[in-house]
Design a protein around this motif. Structure first.
Motif, mmCIF file in Angstrom:
data_model
loop_
_atom_site.group_PDB
_atom_site.id
_atom_site.type_symbol
_atom_site.label_atom_id
_atom_site.label_comp_id
_atom_site.label_asym_id
_atom_site.label_seq_id
_atom_site.Cartn_x
_atom_site.Cartn_y
_atom_site.Cartn_z
ATOM 1 N N LEU A 180 -80.107 -24.325 -85.640
ATOM 2 C CA LEU A 180 -81.005 -25.187 -84.870
ATOM 3 C C LEU A 180 -81.423 -26.416 -85.677
ATOM 4 O O LEU A 180 -81.545 -27.513 -85.120
ATOM 5 C CB LEU A 180 -82.238 -24.393 -84.430
ATOM 6 C CG LEU A 180 -81.979 -23.292 -83.390
ATOM 7 C CD1 LEU A 180 -83.255 -22.500 -83.121
ATOM 8 C CD2 LEU A 180 -81.445 -23.896 -82.096
ATOM 9 N N ARG A 181 -81.633 -26.244 -86.989
ATOM 10 C CA ARG A 181 -82.003 -27.389 -87.828
ATOM 11 C C ARG A 181 -80.906 -28.445 -87.828
ATOM 12 O O ARG A 181 -81.168 -29.637 -87.979
ATOM 13 C CB ARG A 181 -82.274 -26.936 -89.267
ATOM 14 C CG ARG A 181 -83.619 -26.299 -89.482
ATOM 15 C CD ARG A 181 -83.984 -26.244 -90.962
ATOM 16 N NE ARG A 181 -83.034 -25.473 -91.741
ATOM 17 C CZ ARG A 181 -83.117 -24.159 -91.939
ATOM 18 N NH1 ARG A 181 -84.104 -23.470 -91.379
ATOM 19 N NH2 ARG A 181 -82.222 -23.527 -92.683
ATOM 20 N N ALA A 182 -79.666 -27.999 -87.659
ATOM 21 C CA ALA A 182 -78.534 -28.935 -87.637
ATOM 22 C C ALA A 182 -78.333 -29.557 -86.257
ATOM 23 O O ALA A 182 -77.425 -30.374 -86.075
ATOM 24 C CB ALA A 182 -77.263 -28.215 -88.068
ATOM 25 N N GLY A 183 -79.163 -29.165 -85.308
ATOM 26 C CA GLY A 183 -79.055 -29.725 -83.968
ATOM 27 C C GLY A 183 -77.931 -29.130 -83.146
ATOM 28 O O GLY A 183 -77.498 -29.727 -82.152
ATOM 29 N N LEU A 184 -77.453 -27.944 -83.539
ATOM 30 C CA LEU A 184 -76.366 -27.301 -82.811
ATOM 31 C C LEU A 184 -76.907 -26.214 -81.889
ATOM 32 O O LEU A 184 -78.053 -25.779 -82.014
ATOM 33 C CB LEU A 184 -75.354 -26.697 -83.790
ATOM 34 C CG LEU A 184 -74.720 -27.666 -84.785
ATOM 35 C CD1 LEU A 184 -73.654 -26.952 -85.602
ATOM 36 C CD2 LEU A 184 -74.131 -28.871 -84.079
ATOM 37 N N VAL A 185 -76.045 -25.767 -80.999
ATOM 38 C CA VAL A 185 -76.417 -24.740 -80.031
ATOM 39 C C VAL A 185 -75.798 -23.413 -80.444
ATOM 40 O O VAL A 185 -74.614 -23.350 -80.807
ATOM 41 C CB VAL A 185 -75.929 -25.120 -78.617
ATOM 42 C CG1 VAL A 185 -76.222 -23.998 -77.629
ATOM 43 C CG2 VAL A 185 -76.585 -26.419 -78.168
ATOM 44 N N LEU A 186 -76.586 -22.351 -80.402
ATOM 45 C CA LEU A 186 -76.080 -21.010 -80.680
ATOM 46 C C LEU A 186 -75.903 -20.288 -79.351
ATOM 47 O O LEU A 186 -76.871 -19.861 -78.724
ATOM 48 C CB LEU A 186 -77.048 -20.244 -81.587
ATOM 49 C CG LEU A 186 -76.675 -18.786 -81.883
ATOM 50 C CD1 LEU A 186 -75.319 -18.714 -82.568
ATOM 51 C CD2 LEU A 186 -77.745 -18.125 -82.747
ATOM 52 N N ASP A 187 -74.645 -20.177 -78.909
ATOM 53 C CA ASP A 187 -74.363 -19.511 -77.638
ATOM 54 C C ASP A 187 -74.357 -17.994 -77.772
ATOM 55 O O ASP A 187 -74.555 -17.273 -76.795
ATOM 56 C CB ASP A 187 -72.998 -19.964 -77.099
ATOM 57 C CG ASP A 187 -73.005 -21.435 -76.695
ATOM 58 O OD1 ASP A 187 -74.085 -21.932 -76.336
ATOM 59 O OD2 ASP A 187 -71.942 -22.072 -76.751
ATOM 60 N N GLN A 188 -74.120 -17.514 -78.974
ATOM 61 C CA GLN A 188 -73.961 -16.077 -79.199
ATOM 62 C C GLN A 188 -75.319 -15.389 -79.210
ATOM 63 O O GLN A 188 -76.240 -15.801 -79.914
ATOM 64 C CB GLN A 188 -73.238 -15.863 -80.528
ATOM 65 C CG GLN A 188 -72.882 -14.437 -80.847
ATOM 66 C CD GLN A 188 -72.072 -14.345 -82.132
ATOM 67 O OE1 GLN A 188 -71.562 -15.343 -82.623
ATOM 68 N NE2 GLN A 188 -71.956 -13.150 -82.676
ATOM 69 N N SER A 189 -75.456 -14.309 -78.466
ATOM 70 C CA SER A 189 -76.741 -13.616 -78.382
ATOM 71 C C SER A 189 -76.845 -12.450 -79.359
ATOM 72 O O SER A 189 -77.945 -12.103 -79.806
ATOM 73 C CB SER A 189 -76.972 -13.101 -76.955
ATOM 74 O OG SER A 189 -75.926 -12.206 -76.579
#
Length: 232
Positions: A144-153
């Motif tokens: 999140l700090r890198a501005g990316l999305v984590l799709d994996q739950s």
């Protein structure tokens, strides 16, 4: 090993393998210098400098030009193109999907998947050989700090993810040593587990290392192109 390019690389590395010749390259990095100035900086006699310059010139690293102001003076110039091809050219890998693997699929492989998804159109997934109960919260924070999305739950099991056509990139030494019998095309990155340090700084450092490696690999991975059927 006997190709012309390979032998050229050998000669260039050999030329730079001498401390004096490497020092010459360093001194010529930002400016052109006369042989007299080089000899004075290196504190070596002119005949020894001439020997080293001949070797660097023969492999295309150094060129010599004559001064337009004083035709008796020459200047030495470091050729940037002389360093081209020193590293081996990476081959193109055709794969339908990239799968990043670590033991628990809770940190390194999850980061790698998120980074890859952001910079490549080649499909990607991640998995673990012994999946953890949850994704490490510090992994989520680093992504999140890198501005990316984590799709994996949640972590995934490798056996339920991997297909024969996948390119496997192991980001864990233990996993790499367990995958020797897999028939998949495999690459290995020896990346330390940030969970052993368990700090945001460690996870950020690991994220940056993985991102650098992903960016280097992306240009060399492609999905196979489908050939169009000829009409009857």
């Amino acid at each position: 090993m006997g190709t012309e390019l390979f032998l050229s690389r050998v000669a260039t590395f050999a030329a730079l393998g001498d401390p004096v010749r490497l020092a010459i390259a360093d001194l010529l990095h930002d400016e052109d210098l006369s042989p007299d100035t080089l000899a004075a900086n290196l504190k070596i006699p002119g005949n020894l400098l001439a020997h080293h310059l001949k070797i660097l010139t023969d492999v295309g690293l150094v060129t010599r030009t004559r001064s337009q102001a004083d035709g008796r003076r020459t200047y030495l110039h470091l050729e940037p193109g002389g360093f081209d091809g020193l590293l081996p050219a990476a081959s193109i890998i055709n794969t339908r999907r990239v799968v990043f693997v670590c033991t628990e699929n809770s940190a390194r492989s999850v980061m790698a998947e998120a980074i890859w998804r952001d910079v490549s159109t080649v499909p990607v997934s991640s998995a673990g050989t012994v999946p953890a109960m949850r994704i490490n919260p510090r992994t989520r924070s680093a992504i999140l700090r890198a501005g990316l999305v984590l799709d994996q739950s949640e972590p995934r099991d490798l056996d339920g993810v991997l297909e024969p056509s996948d390119l496997v990139v192991s980001v864990c030494d233990g996993v790499n040593e367990k995958l020797v019998n897999r028939s998949n095309c495999r690459l290995h990155w020896s990346i330390a587990d940030p969970a052993r340090v368990d700090s945001d700084a460690a996870f950020s450092q690991t994220f940056d290392e993985i991102r650098s490696r992903v960016l280097n690999l992306v240009p060399h991975v492609r999905t196979p192109t489908r050939q169009k059927r000829k009409s009857a």
